[in-house]
Scaffold this motif. Structure first.
Motif, PDB file in Angstrom:
ATOM      1  N   GLN A   1      -5.006   0.784   6.034  1.00 31.30           N
ATOM      2  CA  GLN A   1      -3.420   0.513   5.519  1.00 31.30           C
ATOM      3  C   GLN A   1      -2.905   2.032   5.015  1.00 31.30           C
ATOM      4  N   LEU A   2      -3.791   3.050   5.041  1.00 32.69           N
ATOM      5  CA  LEU A   2      -3.084   4.231   4.308  1.00 32.69           C
ATOM      6  C   LEU A   2      -2.108   4.668   5.114  1.00 32.69           C
ATOM      7  N   ASN A   3      -1.166   5.344   4.491  1.00 32.50           N
ATOM      8  CA  ASN A   3      -0.277   6.225   4.998  1.00 32.50           C
ATOM      9  C   ASN A   3      -0.733   7.616   5.254  1.00 32.50           C
ATOM     10  N   PRO A   4      -0.853   8.284   6.503  1.00 39.24           N
ATOM     11  CA  PRO A   4      -1.541   9.522   6.588  1.00 39.24           C
ATOM     12  C   PRO A   4      -0.738  10.517   6.261  1.00 39.24           C
TER      13      PRO A   4
ATOM     14  N   MET B   1       1.007  -1.146   0.131  1.00 36.47           N
ATOM     15  CA  MET B   1       0.021  -0.092   0.016  1.00 36.47           C
ATOM     16  C   MET B   1       0.800   1.367  -0.139  1.00 36.47           C
ATOM     17  N   GLN B   2       1.772   1.315   0.794  1.00 34.77           N
ATOM     18  CA  GLN B   2       2.880   2.315   0.965  1.00 34.77           C
ATOM     19  C   GLN B   2       3.561   2.727  -0.601  1.00 34.77           C
ATOM     20  N   ILE B   3       4.013   1.663  -1.252  1.00 37.23           N
ATOM     21  CA  ILE B   3       4.588   2.021  -2.373  1.00 37.23           C
ATOM     22  C   ILE B   3       3.582   2.405  -3.673  1.00 37.23           C
ATOM     23  N   GLU B   4       2.366   1.757  -3.553  1.00 40.98           N
ATOM     24  CA  GLU B   4       1.201   2.310  -4.667  1.00 40.98           C
ATOM     25  C   GLU B   4       1.023   3.821  -3.924  1.00 40.98           C
ATOM     26  N   GLN B   5       0.777   4.021  -2.965  1.00 43.97           N
ATOM     27  CA  GLN B   5       0.132   5.336  -2.505  1.00 43.97           C
ATOM     28  C   GLN B   5       1.392   6.377  -2.991  1.00 43.97           C
ATOM     29  N   THR B   6       2.701   6.128  -2.804  1.00 40.35           N
ATOM     30  CA  THR B   6       3.865   6.859  -3.061  1.00 40.35           C
ATOM     31  C   THR B   6       3.664   7.013  -4.598  1.00 40.35           C
ATOM     32  N   LYS B   7       3.555   5.755  -5.215  1.00 38.16           N
ATOM     33  CA  LYS B   7       3.482   5.938  -6.686  1.00 38.16           C
ATOM     34  C   LYS B   7       2.305   6.993  -7.352  1.00 38.16           C
ATOM     35  N   ARG B   8       1.146   6.760  -6.671  1.00 36.83           N
ATOM     36  CA  ARG B   8       0.022   7.705  -7.107  1.00 36.83           C
ATOM     37  C   ARG B   8       0.309   9.284  -6.733  1.00 36.83           C
ATOM     38  N   TYR B   9       1.211   9.519  -5.695  1.00 40.93           N
ATOM     39  CA  TYR B   9       1.487  10.801  -5.665  1.00 40.93           C
ATOM     40  C   TYR B   9       2.468  11.347  -6.464  1.00 40.93           C
ATOM     41  N   ILE B  10       3.496  10.351  -6.761  1.00 37.10           N
ATOM     42  CA  ILE B  10       4.604  10.960  -7.650  1.00 37.10           C
ATOM     43  C   ILE B  10       4.084  11.020  -9.047  1.00 37.10           C
ATOM     44  N   ASP B  11       3.099  10.177  -9.503  1.00 39.19           N
ATOM     45  CA  ASP B  11       2.666  10.351 -10.909  1.00 39.19           C
ATOM     46  C   ASP B  11       1.636  11.700 -10.960  1.00 39.19           C
TER      47      ASP B  11
END
Length: 335
Positions: free
Chosen positions: A218-221, A92-102
């Motif tokens: 599972q989200l990173n706040p 989840m943290q990887i995917e959340q970070t990828k969504r932010y970077i894109d």
């Protein structure tokens, strides 16, 4: 069922077996009668007064999953003690970070937060338009700003549109509120008048509610999409709070002032500042708890859901979007 406990008075807290012992202390350091809170009934603690506690207590609170949120004298949120991130998952943290970077994917989510907030603000105005309040011109201006949302390509541009929508929306408050209060302009840090004091206090409560519900997913706040992630703040809670502030905070303010549940005597006017007195905070918090625990029939789940749980469901929807399972659609009030 676990519930939130609000500590308005300064005092000392300690552990006694599986019970929390809170002893209020006045300004002369005189102790009052202790209060005992069974741990199994606590979800989190809100501390508006100073709390004297040692590391052993916080170790215990961490083990049993109880968060503690702190606020200063001016009712600003200052920080939280949260148990270790027991639900955070690497994927989840990887995917959340990828969504932010894109940039494109980030904008996709950010636009949805603003669109959801706009819809719910508009729903509030339409409610009063149907009750003969002359708010149609304000709603028309908001709609014109909202029409720009889908064409935005930068977050700062989107934030500008969101700011214009909300500032226009706030001009309706003096028409909606029947009591002897005037909002004039939005002011914060510090609020300049009673309505601004209530908005700041309510928004802080909504932010903290969103943060506490994010903690149970599972989200990173710290990784957000509309608000810029910053040092020492949980910016994703700010994103999600945008959707719920019109429903939970603004509607509650209209009720409290129009029904005169909060009055002028509940505010403390200081030099260039206006804050709620303890009586006002207690009234607001009591009404807030009633509101977030109020249940309604969910249009999709077809069962009773509290507004507090609704915020957690919003987090789950965002989780599914980030993992590519289902498109995120912000909650839109139907009443």
């Amino acid at each position: 069922m676990k519930k939130t406990y609000y500590l308005f008075n300064p005092g000392r807290m300690s552990r006694r077996d599986n019970t929390l012992k809170f002893t209020p202390v006045d300004e002369n350091s005189s102790e009052g009668s202790p209060k005992y809170i069974p741990v199994e009934g606590v979800s989190d603690l809100f501390c508006f007064g100073s709390l004297d506690a040692n590391s052993a207590l916080y170790n215990f609170l961490g083990k049993v999953g109880i968060a503690v949120h702190f606020f200063d004298y001016y009712e600003h949120y200052t920080g939280s003690f949260t148990p270790k991130e027991y639900l955070l998952a690497g994927k989840m943290q990887i995917e959340q970070t990828k969504r932010y970077i894109d940039k494109k994917k980030r904008m996709e989510i950010a636009r949805k937060f603003v669109a959801g907030a706009m819809f719910n603000m508009g729903k509030n105005l339409r409610y009063y338009i149907n009750r003969d309040k002359d708010l149609s011109p304000i709603l028309e201006v908001m709609d014109r700003y909202a029409s720009l949302i889908e064409d935005t390509t930068a977050v700062d541009e989107l934030m500008g549109i969101e700011g214009n929508i909300r500032q226009t929306y706030y001009t309706a408050f003096d028409t909606i509120i029947n009591a002897d209060f005037q909002m004039e302009n939005r002011s914060k840090r510090p609020p300049q008048n009673e309505i601004n004091a209530l908005i700041s206090f309510g928004n802080m409560m909504c932010y903290t509610l969103c943060l506490s519900q994010i903690y149970h997913t599972q989200l990173n706040p710290t990784i957000s999409f509309l608000h810029e992630p910053g040092y020492r703040r949980y910016s994703l809670a700010l994103d999600i709070a945008e959707v719920f502030k019109p429903l939970l905070v603004d509607r509650l303010i209209f009720r409290l002032l129009n029904k005169r549940e909060i009055q002028s005597k509940d505010f403390d006017h200081q030099l260039n500042a206006c804050v709620l007195k303890e009586s006002g905070r207690k009234t607001f918090v009591r009404a807030w708890e009633e509101r977030i625990n109020e249940t309604f029939k969910h249009p999709v789940l077809k069962r009773g859901v509290s507004y507090k749980h609704l915020v957690k469901l919003e987090c789950y929807k965002l989780t599914k979007h980030i993992l590519g399972m289902e498109e995120y659609k912000p909650f839109k009030a139907r009443w």
